[in-house]
Enzyme design. Structure first.
Site, PDB file in Angstrom:
ATOM      1  N   GLY A  32       0.822  -1.200   0.000  1.00  0.00           N
ATOM      2  CA  GLY A  32       0.000   0.000   0.000  1.00  0.00           C
ATOM      3  C   GLY A  32       0.852   1.245   0.000  1.00  0.00           C
ATOM      4  N   LYS A  33       0.212   2.367  -0.319  1.00  0.00           N
ATOM      5  CA  LYS A  33       0.914   3.645  -0.383  1.00  0.00           C
ATOM      6  C   LYS A  33       0.070   4.701   0.297  1.00  0.00           C
ATOM      7  CE  LYS A  33       2.773   6.949  -3.763  1.00  0.00           C
ATOM      8  NZ  LYS A  33       2.930   7.255  -5.213  1.00  0.00           N
ATOM      9  N   GLY A  34       0.697   5.480   1.168  1.00  0.00           N
ATOM     10  CA  GLY A  34      -0.008   6.543   1.862  1.00  0.00           C
ATOM     11  C   GLY A  34       0.632   7.890   1.588  1.00  0.00           C
ATOM     12  N   LYS A  35       0.148   8.911   2.278  1.00  0.00           N
ATOM     13  CA  LYS A  35       0.636  10.275   2.063  1.00  0.00           C
ATOM     14  C   LYS A  35       2.094  10.424   2.477  1.00  0.00           C
ATOM     15  CE  LYS A  35      -0.663  15.069   3.071  1.00  0.00           C
ATOM     16  NZ  LYS A  35      -1.602  15.958   3.804  1.00  0.00           N
ATOM     17  N   GLY A  37       4.356   7.686   3.128  1.00  0.00           N
ATOM     18  CA  GLY A  37       5.258   6.574   2.888  1.00  0.00           C
ATOM     19  C   GLY A  37       4.551   5.386   2.265  1.00  0.00           C
ATOM     20  N   ALA A 105      -1.117  -8.529   7.839  1.00  0.00           N
ATOM     21  CA  ALA A 105      -2.524  -8.940   7.740  1.00  0.00           C
ATOM     22  C   ALA A 105      -2.800  -9.335   6.298  1.00  0.00           C
ATOM     23  CB  ALA A 105      -3.442  -7.814   8.196  1.00  0.00           C
ATOM     24  N   ASP A 148      -9.815   7.193  15.196  1.00  0.00           N
ATOM     25  CA  ASP A 148      -9.900   7.157  13.725  1.00  0.00           C
ATOM     26  C   ASP A 148     -10.271   5.754  13.246  1.00  0.00           C
ATOM     27  OD1 ASP A 148      -9.857   8.267  11.191  1.00  0.00           O
ATOM     28  OD2 ASP A 148      -7.695   7.976  10.904  1.00  0.00           O
ATOM     29  N   GLU A 152     -10.882   1.588   6.378  1.00  0.00           N
ATOM     30  CA  GLU A 152      -9.503   1.596   5.861  1.00  0.00           C
ATOM     31  C   GLU A 152      -8.491   1.242   6.938  1.00  0.00           C
ATOM     32  OE1 GLU A 152     -11.624   4.926   3.507  1.00  0.00           O
ATOM     33  OE2 GLU A 152     -11.804   3.898   5.434  1.00  0.00           O
TER      34      GLU A 152
END
Length: 286
Positions: A32-35, A37, A105, A148, A152
């Site tokens: 996965g890719k986030g804001k 990293g 996971a 939060d 997701e």
């Protein structure tokens, strides 16, 4: 990368006395890719243990002034030990990056399953809500508020077991908090109104998630942010005629989505609720 991610070793990953480094891992496919990293599948070479390696760039941490938030996230998650909470085994860094060594996971985000199916069966939804309730009860006992919870941030392991992940907005505190944080559709009224809040914001989110699991959309979704805020503050809750959901499920949702945080159903009462008792599979949802 070798090793079967579906069959990790029975013993959990041991944190060595020496410092971790990137050379301790075989790096596999991106997960996965986030804001800030990316996350990669990885294998700890010495033990053959499969993990998820979250790579955060220091430049981004500097740019957005996230030092305190990241440190707090690591400290909180490292101390949590619950079957429905994703483990953070440890971390290390180099000149440019910070690496978080996380439990892998295999099933990925619950969000993806929900989008694929549209909505969940009552049995599966109840099982996930029960797992989440037990995990939050454990967190709240340790004075950790997640703040939060959303699809997701809920992952599934290779057996379909739910895991709470991403403690970036979490706080460990016995006193009420004032920071508005989280994700729009899941914010409790007290956060929207910039009032002090406590663990009850997580209980509110359970109601939002239960609704979304069953109907496929969050209960206060609207065309604009302003309208979503308005619907949350009014607790503008309605139940569509389709799909056909039983009255007990609606009762649980209605008792969680209450504006007065002191009157929301407690986590203990959620586990005793007739809808949960009737539907929960003690093994795993299928």
């Amino acid at each position: 990368m070798t090793g079967n991610p579906l069959k990790p070793p029975k013993q959990p990953l041991k944190t060595p006395k020496r410092q971790w480094s990137i050379s301790d891992f075989d790096i596999g496919k991106p997960l996965g890719k986030g804001k800030f990293g990316r996350v990669y599948l990885a294998r700890e070479i010495k033990s053959n243990y499969i993990v998820a390696l979250k790579v955060v760039f220091k430049e981004q941490i500097e740019k957005y002034r996230l030092h305190h938030q990241l440190r707090r996230e690591m400290e909180i998650q490292t101390g949590l030990r619950h079957p429905n909470v994703l483990r953070l085994y440890g971390w290390f860094h180099d000149d440019e990056r910070i690496f978080l060594i996380l439990e892998y996971a295999h099933g990925g985000e619950l969000y993806k399953e929900l989008r694929k199916l549209g909505n969940l069966s009552e049995r599966k939804a109840a099982t996930y809500i029960a797992s989440l309730t037990q995990a939050l009860a454990y967190c709240h006992e340790k004075h950790v508020i997640h703040r939060d919870i959303k699809p997701e941030n809920l992952l599934l392991d290779h057996e379909g077991r739910l895991k709470i992940a991403d403690f970036g907005w979490s706080v460990q505190s016995r006193s009420k908090r004032h920071t508005m944080c989280g994700t729009l559709d899941y914010l409790a009224p007290e956060m929207v109104e910039n009032k002090a809040h406590d663990w009850a914001v997580d209980n509110w989110t359970l109601g939002v998630l239960c609704y979304e699991f069953l109907y496929g959309v969050p209960p206060f979704e609207a065309e604009s942010q302003k309208d979503t805020f308005r619907r949350i503050m009014k607790v503008d809750l309605s139940f569509p005629s389709s799909p056909d959901i039983c009255a007990e499920a609606k009762d649980l949702i209605s008792r969680l989505l209450v504006k007065d945080s002191s009157k929301r159903l407690s986590l203990e009462k959620i586990m005793e609720h007739p809808w949960i008792v009737k539907n929960v599979n003690p093994v795993c949802p299928k």
